[in-house]
Design a protein around this motif. Structure first.
Motif, PDB file in Angstrom:
ATOM      1  N   ILE A  37     -64.146  50.407  -8.569  1.00 51.09           N
ATOM      2  CA  ILE A  37     -64.380  50.504 -10.002  1.00 51.09           C
ATOM      3  C   ILE A  37     -65.838  50.887 -10.211  1.00 51.09           C
ATOM      4  O   ILE A  37     -66.719  50.447  -9.482  1.00 51.09           O
ATOM      5  CB  ILE A  37     -64.101  49.187 -10.773  1.00 51.09           C
ATOM      6  CG1 ILE A  37     -64.077  47.981  -9.924  1.00 51.09           C
ATOM      7  CG2 ILE A  37     -62.966  49.275 -11.679  1.00 51.09           C
ATOM      8  CD1 ILE A  37     -63.862  46.707 -10.716  1.00 51.09           C
ATOM      9  N   SER A  38     -66.078  51.696 -11.202  1.00 52.19           N
ATOM     10  CA  SER A  38     -67.428  52.125 -11.543  1.00 52.19           C
ATOM     11  C   SER A  38     -67.659  51.795 -13.012  1.00 52.19           C
ATOM     12  O   SER A  38     -66.837  52.137 -13.866  1.00 52.19           O
ATOM     13  CB  SER A  38     -67.571  53.624 -11.299  1.00 52.19           C
ATOM     14  OG  SER A  38     -68.863  54.056 -11.648  1.00 52.19           O
ATOM     15  N   ARG A  39     -68.769  51.123 -13.276  1.00 49.81           N
ATOM     16  CA  ARG A  39     -69.110  50.725 -14.638  1.00 49.81           C
ATOM     17  C   ARG A  39     -70.574  51.067 -14.900  1.00 49.81           C
ATOM     18  O   ARG A  39     -71.430  50.868 -14.039  1.00 49.81           O
ATOM     19  CB  ARG A  39     -68.922  49.224 -14.856  1.00 49.81           C
ATOM     20  CG  ARG A  39     -67.515  48.717 -14.629  1.00 49.81           C
ATOM     21  CD  ARG A  39     -66.625  49.056 -15.821  1.00 49.81           C
ATOM     22  NE  ARG A  39     -65.354  48.394 -15.729  1.00 49.81           N
ATOM     23  CZ  ARG A  39     -64.224  48.983 -15.356  1.00 49.81           C
ATOM     24  NH1 ARG A  39     -64.233  50.244 -14.998  1.00 49.81           N
ATOM     25  NH2 ARG A  39     -63.090  48.312 -15.332  1.00 49.81           N
ATOM     26  N   THR A  40     -70.857  51.524 -16.113  1.00 48.03           N
ATOM     27  CA  THR A  40     -72.228  51.818 -16.522  1.00 48.03           C
ATOM     28  C   THR A  40     -72.657  50.772 -17.541  1.00 48.03           C
ATOM     29  O   THR A  40     -71.908  50.429 -18.450  1.00 48.03           O
ATOM     30  CB  THR A  40     -72.325  53.237 -17.115  1.00 48.03           C
ATOM     31  OG1 THR A  40     -71.905  54.174 -16.115  1.00 48.03           O
ATOM     32  CG2 THR A  40     -73.756  53.554 -17.528  1.00 48.03           C
ATOM     33  N   TYR A  41     -73.887  50.289 -17.367  1.00 46.10           N
ATOM     34  CA  TYR A  41     -74.423  49.212 -18.196  1.00 46.10           C
ATOM     35  C   TYR A  41     -75.705  49.636 -18.877  1.00 46.10           C
ATOM     36  O   TYR A  41     -76.502  50.385 -18.326  1.00 46.10           O
ATOM     37  CB  TYR A  41     -74.753  47.983 -17.328  1.00 46.10           C
ATOM     38  CG  TYR A  41     -73.553  47.375 -16.678  1.00 46.10           C
ATOM     39  CD1 TYR A  41     -72.875  46.329 -17.274  1.00 46.10           C
ATOM     40  CD2 TYR A  41     -73.090  47.850 -15.459  1.00 46.10           C
ATOM     41  CE1 TYR A  41     -71.768  45.762 -16.682  1.00 46.10           C
ATOM     42  CE2 TYR A  41     -71.979  47.290 -14.855  1.00 46.10           C
ATOM     43  CZ  TYR A  41     -71.322  46.259 -15.469  1.00 46.10           C
ATOM     44  OH  TYR A  41     -70.219  45.714 -14.887  1.00 46.10           O
ATOM     45  N   THR A  59     -75.612  51.952 -13.172  1.00 41.44           N
ATOM     46  CA  THR A  59     -74.206  52.193 -12.850  1.00 41.44           C
ATOM     47  C   THR A  59     -73.882  51.461 -11.557  1.00 41.44           C
ATOM     48  O   THR A  59     -74.590  51.629 -10.563  1.00 41.44           O
ATOM     49  CB  THR A  59     -73.919  53.695 -12.692  1.00 41.44           C
ATOM     50  OG1 THR A  59     -74.238  54.349 -13.922  1.00 41.44           O
ATOM     51  CG2 THR A  59     -72.453  53.946 -12.356  1.00 41.44           C
ATOM     52  N   ASP A 128     -63.877  41.209 -16.361  1.00 41.51           N
ATOM     53  CA  ASP A 128     -63.951  42.646 -16.103  1.00 41.51           C
ATOM     54  C   ASP A 128     -65.399  43.137 -16.029  1.00 41.51           C
ATOM     55  O   ASP A 128     -65.713  44.247 -16.439  1.00 41.51           O
ATOM     56  CB  ASP A 128     -63.167  43.425 -17.159  1.00 41.51           C
ATOM     57  CG  ASP A 128     -62.905  44.869 -16.749  1.00 41.51           C
ATOM     58  OD1 ASP A 128     -62.927  45.154 -15.534  1.00 41.51           O
ATOM     59  OD2 ASP A 128     -62.701  45.702 -17.630  1.00 41.51           O
ATOM     60  N   PHE A 130     -68.028  42.575 -17.790  1.00 44.07           N
ATOM     61  CA  PHE A 130     -68.469  43.103 -19.077  1.00 44.07           C
ATOM     62  C   PHE A 130     -69.955  42.864 -19.327  1.00 44.07           C
ATOM     63  O   PHE A 130     -70.668  43.734 -19.802  1.00 44.07           O
ATOM     64  CB  PHE A 130     -67.641  42.475 -20.204  1.00 44.07           C
ATOM     65  CG  PHE A 130     -68.057  42.950 -21.561  1.00 44.07           C
ATOM     66  CD1 PHE A 130     -67.736  44.225 -21.985  1.00 44.07           C
ATOM     67  CD2 PHE A 130     -68.781  42.133 -22.405  1.00 44.07           C
ATOM     68  CE1 PHE A 130     -68.133  44.678 -23.236  1.00 44.07           C
ATOM     69  CE2 PHE A 130     -69.169  42.580 -23.657  1.00 44.07           C
ATOM     70  CZ  PHE A 130     -68.844  43.844 -24.071  1.00 44.07           C
ATOM     71  N   ARG A 155     -71.991  46.176 -20.444  1.00 42.65           N
ATOM     72  CA  ARG A 155     -71.239  47.377 -20.086  1.00 42.65           C
ATOM     73  C   ARG A 155     -71.087  48.282 -21.284  1.00 42.65           C
ATOM     74  O   ARG A 155     -70.757  47.855 -22.378  1.00 42.65           O
ATOM     75  CB  ARG A 155     -69.862  46.984 -19.554  1.00 42.65           C
ATOM     76  CG  ARG A 155     -69.150  48.155 -18.912  1.00 42.65           C
ATOM     77  CD  ARG A 155     -67.862  47.731 -18.300  1.00 42.65           C
ATOM     78  NE  ARG A 155     -66.813  48.153 -19.209  1.00 42.65           N
ATOM     79  CZ  ARG A 155     -65.582  47.719 -19.186  1.00 42.65           C
ATOM     80  NH1 ARG A 155     -65.238  46.776 -18.344  1.00 42.65           N
ATOM     81  NH2 ARG A 155     -64.695  48.173 -20.005  1.00 42.65           N
ATOM     82  N   SER A 157     -69.213  50.988 -23.473  1.00 42.31           N
ATOM     83  CA  SER A 157     -67.791  51.256 -23.700  1.00 42.31           C
ATOM     84  C   SER A 157     -67.452  52.630 -23.168  1.00 42.31           C
ATOM     85  O   SER A 157     -68.302  53.517 -23.081  1.00 42.31           O
ATOM     86  CB  SER A 157     -67.464  51.162 -25.190  1.00 42.31           C
ATOM     87  OG  SER A 157     -68.068  52.226 -25.885  1.00 42.31           O
ATOM     88  N   ASP A 158     -66.192  52.808 -22.794  1.00 41.07           N
ATOM     89  CA  ASP A 158     -65.756  54.104 -22.267  1.00 41.07           C
ATOM     90  C   ASP A 158     -65.957  55.219 -23.275  1.00 41.07           C
ATOM     91  O   ASP A 158     -66.228  56.351 -22.915  1.00 41.07           O
ATOM     92  CB  ASP A 158     -64.281  54.023 -21.847  1.00 41.07           C
ATOM     93  CG  ASP A 158     -64.080  53.080 -20.662  1.00 41.07           C
ATOM     94  OD1 ASP A 158     -65.036  52.934 -19.865  1.00 41.07           O
ATOM     95  OD2 ASP A 158     -62.993  52.509 -20.534  1.00 41.07           O
ATOM     96  N   LYS A 161     -69.621  56.760 -23.211  1.00 46.43           N
ATOM     97  CA  LYS A 161     -70.102  57.463 -22.012  1.00 46.43           C
ATOM     98  C   LYS A 161     -70.309  58.914 -22.234  1.00 46.43           C
ATOM     99  O   LYS A 161     -69.712  59.663 -22.801  1.00 46.43           O
ATOM    100  CB  LYS A 161     -69.117  57.259 -20.851  1.00 46.43           C
ATOM    101  CG  LYS A 161     -69.222  55.869 -20.305  1.00 46.43           C
ATOM    102  CD  LYS A 161     -68.314  55.717 -19.118  1.00 46.43           C
ATOM    103  CE  LYS A 161     -68.362  54.326 -18.580  1.00 46.43           C
ATOM    104  NZ  LYS A 161     -67.480  54.120 -17.487  1.00 46.43           N
TER     105      LYS A 161
END
Length: 161
Positions: A37-41, A59, A128, A130, A155, A157-158, A161
């Motif tokens: 999983i890849s998440r950007t903060y 990220t 998740d 967050f 995080r 939100s999608d 991005k």
């Protein structure tokens, strides 16, 4: 003497073998990274007095193990304290680990350059991954901890991005 039947059978075996090889390759390609999983903060770092001193994006990529990798792009807001706040102005790679609700990140994971590091020690506060909050510290090889503060990462939100 070969018959048309044996020639067709060999061609069919080759086609089936090639098809299986192709399917295996596509399956492995699709499965590689499927568990990551890849998440950007949005990152904010505060000094000991609670003043915002660093901000930017981080990220994180988390696979099926505890290992975390990623990238950061941060900006020190008070350029007069640039040296004191350490190497967190610019961009770089991240290495670390996630165990349970705790995360430990090194913003300078190069094993050959361990004398000037920024470490983030945090807690995942919502499901998740967050939101992550904790302490950051600038550490020197000989000096030890030079300065520390707290941080928060929320995080993005999608849709943002």
């Amino acid at each position: 003497m070969q018959t048309n039947h044996s020639i067709r059978l060999r061609s069919l075996k080759r086609a089936v073998g090639f098809g299986l090889l192709l399917c295996s390759f596509l399956f492995c390609f699709a499965a590689f990274g499927a568990g990551e999983i890849s998440r950007t903060y949005q990152y904010k770092g505060f000094d000991a007095d609670g003043k915002l001193v660093v901000q930017g994006t981080i990220t994180l990529r988390v696979g099926e193990t505890v290992k975390v990798t990623g990238d950061w792009k941060l900006q020190v807001l008070d350029k007069e304290n640039l040296k004191k706040l350490g190497p967190q102005d610019g961009s770089g790679k991240i290495g670390g680990e996630l165990k349970g609700g705790r995360i430990f990140l090194n913003l300078n994971p190069d094993p050959h350059d361990f004398g000037d590091n920024i470490y983030l020690d945090g807690e995942v506060t919502q499901g998740d991954i967050f939101k992550i909050t904790g302490k950051w510290g600038h550490y020197g090889y000989y000096a030890g901890k030079i300065v520390e503060g707290r941080f928060e990462m929320v995080r993005k939100s999608d849709a943002a991005k």
